[in-house]
Design a protein around this motif. Structure first.
Motif, PDB file in Angstrom:
ATOM      1  N   ALA A  20       0.811  -1.217   0.000  1.00  0.00           N
ATOM      2  CA  ALA A  20       0.000   0.000   0.000  1.00  0.00           C
ATOM      3  C   ALA A  20       0.846   1.269   0.000  1.00  0.00           C
ATOM      4  O   ALA A  20       0.293   2.379   0.015  1.00  0.00           O
ATOM      5  N   ALA A  21       2.171   1.116  -0.045  1.00  0.00           N
ATOM      6  CA  ALA A  21       3.063   2.272   0.112  1.00  0.00           C
ATOM      7  C   ALA A  21       3.379   2.934  -1.218  1.00  0.00           C
ATOM      8  O   ALA A  21       4.541   3.071  -1.606  1.00  0.00           O
ATOM      9  N   SER A  22       2.334   3.385  -1.903  1.00  0.00           N
ATOM     10  CA  SER A  22       2.508   4.101  -3.161  1.00  0.00           C
ATOM     11  C   SER A  22       1.616   5.325  -3.165  1.00  0.00           C
ATOM     12  O   SER A  22       0.449   5.243  -2.754  1.00  0.00           O
ATOM     13  N   PRO A  23       2.136   6.488  -3.609  1.00  0.00           N
ATOM     14  CA  PRO A  23       1.301   7.696  -3.646  1.00  0.00           C
ATOM     15  C   PRO A  23       0.025   7.454  -4.443  1.00  0.00           C
ATOM     16  O   PRO A  23       0.056   6.858  -5.530  1.00  0.00           O
ATOM     17  N   GLY A  24      -1.092   7.908  -3.893  1.00  0.00           N
ATOM     18  CA  GLY A  24      -2.369   7.744  -4.560  1.00  0.00           C
ATOM     19  C   GLY A  24      -3.170   6.554  -4.084  1.00  0.00           C
ATOM     20  O   GLY A  24      -4.372   6.464  -4.367  1.00  0.00           O
ATOM     21  N   THR A  25      -2.543   5.625  -3.367  1.00  0.00           N
ATOM     22  CA  THR A  25      -3.279   4.497  -2.810  1.00  0.00           C
ATOM     23  C   THR A  25      -4.300   5.007  -1.799  1.00  0.00           C
ATOM     24  O   THR A  25      -3.973   5.840  -0.945  1.00  0.00           O
ATOM     25  N   VAL A  26      -5.529   4.542  -1.906  1.00  0.00           N
ATOM     26  CA  VAL A  26      -6.592   4.980  -1.004  1.00  0.00           C
ATOM     27  C   VAL A  26      -6.944   3.844  -0.056  1.00  0.00           C
ATOM     28  O   VAL A  26      -7.294   2.736  -0.488  1.00  0.00           O
ATOM     29  N   LEU A  27      -6.828   4.132   1.222  1.00  0.00           N
ATOM     30  CA  LEU A  27      -7.190   3.196   2.281  1.00  0.00           C
ATOM     31  C   LEU A  27      -8.442   3.716   2.978  1.00  0.00           C
ATOM     32  O   LEU A  27      -8.855   4.857   2.763  1.00  0.00           O
ATOM     33  N   SER A  28      -9.029   2.904   3.815  1.00  0.00           N
ATOM     34  CA  SER A  28     -10.215   3.338   4.545  1.00  0.00           C
ATOM     35  C   SER A  28      -9.973   3.229   6.047  1.00  0.00           C
ATOM     36  O   SER A  28      -9.171   2.408   6.498  1.00  0.00           O
ATOM     37  N   ALA A  29     -10.663   4.076   6.801  1.00  0.00           N
ATOM     38  CA  ALA A  29     -10.567   4.069   8.256  1.00  0.00           C
ATOM     39  C   ALA A  29     -11.935   4.354   8.832  1.00  0.00           C
ATOM     40  O   ALA A  29     -12.605   5.298   8.403  1.00  0.00           O
ATOM     41  N   ALA A  30     -12.350   3.562   9.779  1.00  0.00           N
ATOM     42  CA  ALA A  30     -13.670   3.721  10.373  1.00  0.00           C
ATOM     43  C   ALA A  30     -13.806   5.102  10.992  1.00  0.00           C
ATOM     44  O   ALA A  30     -12.942   5.554  11.750  1.00  0.00           O
ATOM     45  N   GLY A  31     -14.878   5.788  10.644  1.00  0.00           N
ATOM     46  CA  GLY A  31     -15.178   7.074  11.259  1.00  0.00           C
ATOM     47  C   GLY A  31     -14.608   8.275  10.558  1.00  0.00           C
ATOM     48  O   GLY A  31     -15.049   9.398  10.819  1.00  0.00           O
ATOM     49  N   ILE A  32     -13.610   8.104   9.672  1.00  0.00           N
ATOM     50  CA  ILE A  32     -13.032   9.280   9.013  1.00  0.00           C
ATOM     51  C   ILE A  32     -13.051   9.155   7.488  1.00  0.00           C
ATOM     52  O   ILE A  32     -12.673  10.094   6.803  1.00  0.00           O
ATOM     53  N   GLY A  33     -13.457   8.018   6.960  1.00  0.00           N
ATOM     54  CA  GLY A  33     -13.556   7.886   5.514  1.00  0.00           C
ATOM     55  C   GLY A  33     -12.243   7.547   4.859  1.00  0.00           C
ATOM     56  O   GLY A  33     -11.350   6.958   5.479  1.00  0.00           O
ATOM     57  N   PRO A  34     -12.064   7.935   3.583  1.00  0.00           N
ATOM     58  CA  PRO A  34     -10.854   7.556   2.845  1.00  0.00           C
ATOM     59  C   PRO A  34      -9.603   8.238   3.376  1.00  0.00           C
ATOM     60  O   PRO A  34      -9.630   9.395   3.807  1.00  0.00           O
ATOM     61  N   VAL A  35      -8.507   7.498   3.344  1.00  0.00           N
ATOM     62  CA  VAL A  35      -7.189   8.006   3.723  1.00  0.00           C
ATOM     63  C   VAL A  35      -6.262   7.744   2.547  1.00  0.00           C
ATOM     64  O   VAL A  35      -6.077   6.602   2.124  1.00  0.00           O
ATOM     65  N   GLU A  36      -5.692   8.819   2.006  1.00  0.00           N
ATOM     66  CA  GLU A  36      -4.836   8.698   0.827  1.00  0.00           C
ATOM     67  C   GLU A  36      -3.371   8.653   1.224  1.00  0.00           C
ATOM     68  O   GLU A  36      -2.898   9.485   2.015  1.00  0.00           O
ATOM     69  N   VAL A  37      -2.664   7.693   0.674  1.00  0.00           N
ATOM     70  CA  VAL A  37      -1.214   7.632   0.863  1.00  0.00           C
ATOM     71  C   VAL A  37      -0.578   8.701  -0.010  1.00  0.00           C
ATOM     72  O   VAL A  37      -0.852   8.790  -1.206  1.00  0.00           O
ATOM     73  N   ARG A  38       0.280   9.531   0.590  1.00  0.00           N
ATOM     74  CA  ARG A  38       0.857  10.665  -0.132  1.00  0.00           C
ATOM     75  C   ARG A  38       2.358  10.505  -0.399  1.00  0.00           C
ATOM     76  O   ARG A  38       2.990  11.426  -0.923  1.00  0.00           O
ATOM     77  N   SER A  39       2.947   9.379  -0.054  1.00  0.00           N
ATOM     78  CA  SER A  39       4.380   9.194  -0.300  1.00  0.00           C
ATOM     79  C   SER A  39       4.668   7.718  -0.500  1.00  0.00           C
ATOM     80  O   SER A  39       3.845   6.849  -0.195  1.00  0.00           O
ATOM     81  N   GLY A  40       5.874   7.448  -0.994  1.00  0.00           N
ATOM     82  CA  GLY A  40       6.396   6.103  -0.949  1.00  0.00           C
ATOM     83  C   GLY A  40       7.002   5.853   0.419  1.00  0.00           C
ATOM     84  O   GLY A  40       6.869   6.679   1.335  1.00  0.00           O
ATOM     85  N   PRO A  41       7.698   4.725   0.601  1.00  0.00           N
ATOM     86  CA  PRO A  41       8.315   4.430   1.902  1.00  0.00           C
ATOM     87  C   PRO A  41       9.283   5.531   2.338  1.00  0.00           C
ATOM     88  O   PRO A  41      10.064   6.040   1.542  1.00  0.00           O
ATOM     89  N   LEU A  42       9.223   5.875   3.618  1.00  0.00           N
ATOM     90  CA  LEU A  42      10.061   6.908   4.208  1.00  0.00           C
ATOM     91  C   LEU A  42      10.949   6.272   5.277  1.00  0.00           C
ATOM     92  O   LEU A  42      10.484   5.440   6.052  1.00  0.00           O
ATOM     93  N   GLY A  43      12.207   6.685   5.312  1.00  0.00           N
ATOM     94  CA  GLY A  43      13.117   6.095   6.293  1.00  0.00           C
ATOM     95  C   GLY A  43      13.287   4.609   6.079  1.00  0.00           C
ATOM     96  O   GLY A  43      13.533   3.861   7.023  1.00  0.00           O
ATOM     97  N   ASP A  44      13.157   4.188   4.835  1.00  0.00           N
ATOM     98  CA  ASP A  44      13.203   2.774   4.483  1.00  0.00           C
ATOM     99  C   ASP A  44      14.663   2.312   4.407  1.00  0.00           C
ATOM    100  O   ASP A  44      15.578   3.112   4.275  1.00  0.00           O
ATOM    101  N   ASP A  45      14.846   1.003   4.498  1.00  0.00           N
ATOM    102  CA  ASP A  45      16.183   0.427   4.393  1.00  0.00           C
ATOM    103  C   ASP A  45      16.698   0.626   2.960  1.00  0.00           C
ATOM    104  O   ASP A  45      16.027   0.223   2.009  1.00  0.00           O
ATOM    105  N   PRO A  46      17.856   1.224   2.774  1.00  0.00           N
ATOM    106  CA  PRO A  46      18.367   1.445   1.415  1.00  0.00           C
ATOM    107  C   PRO A  46      18.603   0.159   0.648  1.00  0.00           C
ATOM    108  O   PRO A  46      18.642   0.170  -0.587  1.00  0.00           O
TER     109      PRO A  46
END
Length: 302
Positions: free
Chosen positions: A270-296
């Motif tokens: 799910a770690a791609s910009p534009g991926t839309v996830l859902s969360a109870a009570g707040i609706g859609p949550v959009e991923v706005r970045s790729g992995p951050l602080g990831d292992d090189p």
């Protein structure tokens, strides 16, 4: 006064007291003895030899399986001494672990209960009775610490920021927080905390499992920025159509452009910009970045 401190007063500075933040209170662990640097180099995930006076570095104390016992801030003070700032809620366990590993080492540990910590920005602070260290963790700025009265006097003319303002600063800098994104029992790459790990310094406690992760890129969960239409009051669980437990977002702050920005730990799928996830009570949550602080060693791998 360290080389990073200026003679200017605190006017125009903003600060936040770490004790005012969720999971933010710190315990200062003073270390003394001829073997401190060598001892810490074998325990901490960070490269202690790279610590320059006047700076603070993120570090981790790991199990032999490479999982977090706690994070730690390595304090390289202006006088050349090295100390640790430990999360208060993990300090007892961390100090006991360090003490068990002092065998033939000339190292003494002293827990300081009379020290408080704050972060200041956008400039360093010079004041009597406090130390000021440049750092990128627990967020960008300068880590200032000293006796409560000295710290209060040093910050008297500075503006105190709200926890939400500090969270917004962390989100922008992709700086994970202890007790929020960084939790015990996780690998540093899973929580965006690779800045605390040196892959070049040689052996340290928990080094072998992290070296394998570095070579093979096998962590499944990573840190990303997310955005929601409303600002949740606390952590939220995230779901994807094909993955009911896709992740968790524990840090949120109002976004000036509307809605709320956050930091989340999500499955790598799910770690791609534009991926839309859902969360109870707040609706859609959009991923706005790729992995951050990831292992090189694992960037770009799925």
């Amino acid at each position: 006064m360290t080389p990073l401190q200026s003679s200017a007063g605190p006017q125009g500075l903003t600060f936040v007291r770490l004790a005012a933040l969720p999971h933010g209170r710190r315990i200062l662990l003073r270390l003394s003895g001829a073997d401190v640097r060598r001892f810490l180099q074998g325990i901490l995930s960070a490269d202690v030899e790279a610590a320059r006076p006047g700076h603070a570095l993120p570090a981790a104390i790991l199990t032999v399986k490479g999982k977090l016992v706690t994070e730690a801030i390595l304090l390289a003070c202006g006088d050349g001494s090295l100390h640790l700032a430990l999360p208060a809620e993990a300090a007892d366990e961390a100090i006991a672990l360090l003490d068990r590993h002092i065998i033939m080492d000339d190292v003494a540990l002293a827990r300081a209960e009379d020290v408080e910590f704050a972060m200041v920005w956008p400039e360093p602070l010079a004041a009597a009775g406090v130390e000021c260290l440049a750092t990128q963790y627990p967020g960008p700025g300068w880590l200032v610490f000293g006796a409560p009265a000295a710290l209060a006097a040093a910050l008297a003319s500075a503006a105190e920021a709200s926890p939400a303002t500090w969270d917004a600063r962390r989100i922008e800098a992709a700086a994970p927080g202890w007790g929020r994104e960084i939790t015990p029992g996780t690998f540093p790459p899973e929580v965006g905390f690779v800045a605390a790990v040196s892959y070049d310094k040689g052996c340290f406690m928990g080094q072998e499992p992290l070296a394998r992760i570095h070579a093979r890129g096998q962590v499944n969960r990573v840190l990303v920025r997310v955005h929601a239409g409303t600002c949740p009051e606390g952590p939220v669980e995230l779901a994807a159509p094909d993955r009911p437990q896709a992740g968790r977002a524990a840090t949120w702050a109002p976004d000036p452009s509307g809605g709320a920005s956050g930091l989340a730990i999500v499955h790598r799928s799910a770690a791609s910009p534009g991926t839309v996830l859902s969360a109870a009570g707040i609706g859609p949550v959009e991923v706005r970045s790729g992995p951050l602080g990831d292992d090189p060693g694992s960037k770009g791998r799925k």
